[in-house]
Scaffold this motif. Structure first.
Motif, PDB file in Angstrom:
ATOM      1  N   ARG A 278       0.817  -3.212  11.116  1.00 25.86           N
ATOM      2  CA  ARG A 278       0.281  -1.911  10.702  1.00 25.86           C
ATOM      3  C   ARG A 278      -1.086  -1.972  10.023  1.00 25.86           C
ATOM      4  NH1 ARG A 278       3.203   1.692  13.598  1.00 25.86           N
ATOM      5  NH2 ARG A 278       5.445   1.341  13.347  1.00 25.86           N
ATOM      6  N   SER A 279      -1.459  -3.115   9.505  1.00 26.98           N
ATOM      7  CA  SER A 279      -2.691  -3.182   8.736  1.00 26.98           C
ATOM      8  C   SER A 279      -3.915  -3.284   9.630  1.00 26.98           C
ATOM      9  CB  SER A 279      -2.654  -4.386   7.784  1.00 26.98           C
ATOM     10  OG  SER A 279      -3.816  -4.407   6.987  1.00 26.98           O
ATOM     11  N   VAL A 280      -4.999  -2.609   9.212  1.00 25.85           N
ATOM     12  CA  VAL A 280      -6.263  -2.701   9.948  1.00 25.85           C
ATOM     13  C   VAL A 280      -7.253  -3.595   9.192  1.00 25.85           C
ATOM     14  CG1 VAL A 280      -5.956  -0.448  11.002  1.00 25.85           C
ATOM     15  CG2 VAL A 280      -7.211  -0.622   8.842  1.00 25.85           C
ATOM     16  N   LYS A 281      -6.822  -4.136   8.075  1.00 24.28           N
ATOM     17  CA  LYS A 281      -7.672  -5.020   7.275  1.00 24.28           C
ATOM     18  C   LYS A 281      -6.801  -6.125   6.693  1.00 24.28           C
ATOM     19  CE  LYS A 281      -6.960  -2.271   3.088  1.00 24.28           C
ATOM     20  NZ  LYS A 281      -7.564  -1.549   1.948  1.00 24.28           N
ATOM     21  N   GLN A 282      -7.440  -7.129   6.157  1.00 22.95           N
ATOM     22  CA  GLN A 282      -6.677  -8.204   5.511  1.00 22.95           C
ATOM     23  C   GLN A 282      -6.247  -7.748   4.120  1.00 22.95           C
ATOM     24  OE1 GLN A 282      -8.513 -12.066   4.209  1.00 22.95           O
ATOM     25  NE2 GLN A 282      -7.170 -12.918   5.791  1.00 22.95           N
ATOM     26  N   ILE A 283      -4.977  -7.907   3.812  1.00 20.95           N
ATOM     27  CA  ILE A 283      -4.420  -7.480   2.540  1.00 20.95           C
ATOM     28  C   ILE A 283      -4.186  -8.697   1.651  1.00 20.95           C
ATOM     29  CG2 ILE A 283      -2.522  -6.257   1.394  1.00 20.95           C
ATOM     30  CD1 ILE A 283      -4.123  -4.469   3.240  1.00 20.95           C
ATOM     31  N   SER A 284      -4.639  -8.606   0.407  1.00 22.30           N
ATOM     32  CA  SER A 284      -4.375  -9.662  -0.572  1.00 22.30           C
ATOM     33  C   SER A 284      -2.946  -9.507  -1.079  1.00 22.30           C
ATOM     34  CB  SER A 284      -5.359  -9.563  -1.738  1.00 22.30           C
ATOM     35  OG  SER A 284      -6.676  -9.851  -1.313  1.00 22.30           O
ATOM     36  N   CYS A 285      -2.129 -10.505  -0.811  1.00 20.02           N
ATOM     37  CA  CYS A 285      -0.701 -10.416  -1.136  1.00 20.02           C
ATOM     38  C   CYS A 285      -0.258 -11.500  -2.110  1.00 20.02           C
ATOM     39  CB  CYS A 285       0.140 -10.543   0.133  1.00 20.02           C
ATOM     40  SG  CYS A 285      -0.062  -9.203   1.323  1.00 20.02           S
ATOM     41  N   PHE A 286       0.687 -11.127  -2.950  1.00 19.68           N
ATOM     42  CA  PHE A 286       1.409 -12.078  -3.786  1.00 19.68           C
ATOM     43  C   PHE A 286       2.822 -12.214  -3.223  1.00 19.68           C
ATOM     44  CE2 PHE A 286      -1.768 -10.286  -6.608  1.00 19.68           C
ATOM     45  CZ  PHE A 286      -2.160 -11.345  -7.420  1.00 19.68           C
ATOM     46  N   VAL A 287       3.306 -13.427  -3.117  1.00 18.13           N
ATOM     47  CA  VAL A 287       4.703 -13.638  -2.753  1.00 18.13           C
ATOM     48  C   VAL A 287       5.540 -13.457  -4.019  1.00 18.13           C
ATOM     49  CG1 VAL A 287       6.421 -15.297  -1.942  1.00 18.13           C
ATOM     50  CG2 VAL A 287       4.161 -15.193  -0.851  1.00 18.13           C
ATOM     51  N   GLU A 288       6.543 -12.594  -3.934  1.00 17.87           N
ATOM     52  CA  GLU A 288       7.403 -12.365  -5.092  1.00 17.87           C
ATOM     53  C   GLU A 288       8.463 -13.459  -5.175  1.00 17.87           C
ATOM     54  OE1 GLU A 288      10.056  -8.905  -7.308  1.00 17.87           O
ATOM     55  OE2 GLU A 288       9.191  -8.506  -5.329  1.00 17.87           O
TER      56      GLU A 288
ATOM     57  N   ASN B 113      -2.758   0.446   4.383  1.00 16.25           N
ATOM     58  CA  ASN B 113      -4.217   0.534   4.471  1.00 16.25           C
ATOM     59  C   ASN B 113      -4.843   1.336   3.330  1.00 16.25           C
ATOM     60  OD1 ASN B 113      -4.690  -0.945   6.998  1.00 16.25           O
ATOM     61  ND2 ASN B 113      -3.402   0.663   7.878  1.00 16.25           N
ATOM     62  N   GLU B 114      -4.011   1.707   2.375  1.00 17.73           N
ATOM     63  CA  GLU B 114      -4.484   2.451   1.201  1.00 17.73           C
ATOM     64  C   GLU B 114      -4.562   1.571  -0.044  1.00 17.73           C
ATOM     65  OE1 GLU B 114      -5.578   5.498   1.467  1.00 17.73           O
ATOM     66  OE2 GLU B 114      -4.968   5.666   3.561  1.00 17.73           O
ATOM     67  N   ILE B 115      -4.118   0.323   0.065  1.00 18.82           N
ATOM     68  CA  ILE B 115      -4.070  -0.537  -1.118  1.00 18.82           C
ATOM     69  C   ILE B 115      -4.983  -1.748  -0.943  1.00 18.82           C
ATOM     70  CG2 ILE B 115      -1.745   0.177  -1.760  1.00 18.82           C
ATOM     71  CD1 ILE B 115      -0.689  -2.424  -0.514  1.00 18.82           C
ATOM     72  N   ASP B 116      -5.290  -2.372  -2.057  1.00 25.26           N
ATOM     73  CA  ASP B 116      -6.103  -3.589  -2.060  1.00 25.26           C
ATOM     74  C   ASP B 116      -5.250  -4.831  -2.294  1.00 25.26           C
ATOM     75  OD1 ASP B 116      -8.969  -2.387  -2.042  1.00 25.26           O
ATOM     76  OD2 ASP B 116      -7.932  -1.274  -3.622  1.00 25.26           O
ATOM     77  N   TYR B 117      -4.168  -4.648  -3.070  1.00 27.68           N
ATOM     78  CA  TYR B 117      -3.285  -5.767  -3.398  1.00 27.68           C
ATOM     79  C   TYR B 117      -1.825  -5.334  -3.251  1.00 27.68           C
ATOM     80  CZ  TYR B 117      -7.313  -7.926  -5.803  1.00 27.68           C
ATOM     81  OH  TYR B 117      -8.545  -8.454  -6.121  1.00 27.68           O
ATOM     82  N   PHE B 118      -1.017  -6.238  -2.720  1.00 33.24           N
ATOM     83  CA  PHE B 118       0.426  -6.013  -2.647  1.00 33.24           C
ATOM     84  C   PHE B 118       1.110  -7.168  -3.376  1.00 33.24           C
ATOM     85  CE2 PHE B 118       4.439  -6.449   0.026  1.00 33.24           C
ATOM     86  CZ  PHE B 118       5.133  -5.522  -0.722  1.00 33.24           C
ATOM     87  N   HIS B 119       1.910  -6.832  -4.396  1.00 32.54           N
ATOM     88  CA  HIS B 119       2.461  -7.847  -5.291  1.00 32.54           C
ATOM     89  C   HIS B 119       3.906  -8.230  -4.985  1.00 32.54           C
ATOM     90  CE1 HIS B 119      -0.672  -7.752  -8.657  1.00 32.54           C
ATOM     91  NE2 HIS B 119      -1.091  -6.821  -7.813  1.00 32.54           N
ATOM     92  N   ALA B 120       4.475  -7.744  -3.912  1.00 35.68           N
ATOM     93  CA  ALA B 120       5.923  -7.947  -3.735  1.00 35.68           C
ATOM     94  C   ALA B 120       6.312  -8.335  -2.307  1.00 35.68           C
ATOM     95  CB  ALA B 120       6.678  -6.681  -4.154  1.00 35.68           C
TER      96      ALA B 120
END
Length: 225
Positions: free
Chosen positions: A111-121, A91-98
Motif C-alpha cells: 500500500r505504501s508509495v514511499k519508504q516508511i521508517s519503521c520500528f519493530v515492536e 502514506n500519511e505518516i512518517d514513522y510507524f512504531h509497531a
C-alpha cells in the motif's frame, strides 16, 4: 502550563543525557496527543513541537488535517495497526512504531508509495497483554523483510511494564538496547536499526540513560493544562 511542562521535560531530557554522557540532540521527544483535542495539539505546534503521535488511525488523520498549516510536523503512529486500515494511513505518516508481523509488513509494502521508517515492536517482558515479537524472533523477522523496499527498519520499540521498579525498567530497556546493537552490527542496508523508541512520561529519563533515541510523552506534557 504547556510551556512550563515542556520546559521541565526538556530539562529532564538534558539531565538524563548528561548522566549517560550523551548529547541531547540524540533524543527526539514525540508528543503523544491521543488524550487531547485538536486545539491543544495546535497549541503544541505553535510552540514549535514537530513530532506528534497517535495510537489510533482515525485520530491521527483527524489531527493531521487540523494541523495542515504545520507541514513540518512529523507524524508517528505508535499503536497497533490492523491490516485493513493500512491503506488509509500508511502514506500519511512518517514513522510507524509497531511493526510486529510479516503479514502487516506485506500490507505496508503493498500500500505504501514511499519508504516508511519503521520500528519493530518487541515484547521484552513476554507479557500477554502486550503486542510485539519475542526477543528471540526479531532477527529472523528482520531478515524476512530484505526484499521490502517500502520498509526501512530504523530501530526497535518496546513498552515497559506500568509501575515497574527502576531496576526492572533498566533491565527491559538495556535488553532492547543490546538487541538493537546486535541488529545494527549486521550492517543490513534496509535495517540500519540505529534507533530505540522507548520511554514514556513515567520512565523516559531512565530510558534515555539506557539508550533511547525517541521518547513518547503525553501525560507529562498535558498535566494541569
Amino acid at each position: 502550563m504547556l510551556v512550563d511542562n515542556l520546559e521541565k521535560i526538556n530539562q529532564e531530557i538534558q539531565l538524563a543525557c548528561q548522566k549517560a554522557a550523551r548529547s541531547d540532540n540524540d533524543v527526539t521527544m514525540i508528543a503523544v496527543t491521543k488524550s487531547v483535542e485538536k486545539d491543544t495539539a495546535k497549541k503544541l505546534a505553535e510552540l514549535g513541537i514537530e513530532n506528534m503521535a497517535e495510537n489510533r488511525v482515525d485520530k491521527l488523520l483527524e489531527k493531521k488535517m487540523a494541523l495542515e498549516d504545520f507541514p513540518s510536523i512529523k507524524w508517528h503512529l505508535i499503536g497497533n495497526l490492523q491490516r485493513r486500515k493500512v491503506k488509509s494511513i500508511i502514506n500519511e505518516i512518517d514513522y510507524f512504531h509497531a511493526l510486529d508481523s510479516f503479514k502487516l509488513a506485506e500490507e505496508i509494502q503493498k500500500r505504501s508509495v514511499k519508504q516508511i521508517s519503521c520500528f519493530v515492536e518487541v515484547n521484552i517482558t513476554g507479557e500477554e497483554s502486550k503486542h510485539g515479537l519475542k526477543s528471540e524472533e526479531v532477527i529472523d523477522f528482520i531478515h524476512q523483510l530484505a526484499s521490502f523496499d517500502k520498509i526501512k527498519i530504523i530501530g526497535l520499540m518496546t513498552m515497559a511494564p506500568l509501575d515497574a521498579s527502576e531496576q526492572v525498567l533498566r533491565d527491559v530497556f538495556s535488553k532492547l538496547k543490546k538487541l538493537q546493537s546486535a541488529i545494527n552490527n549486521l550492517h543490513l542496508s534496509y535495517a540500519p536499526c540505529t534507533d530505540l523508541s522507548m520511554g514514556m512520561s513515567n520512565d523516559f529519563p531512565i530510558a534515555i540513560e539506557e539508550g533511547a533515541t525517541f521518547v513518547r510523552i503525553g501525560t507529562a506534557i498535558f498535566r494541569g493544562a
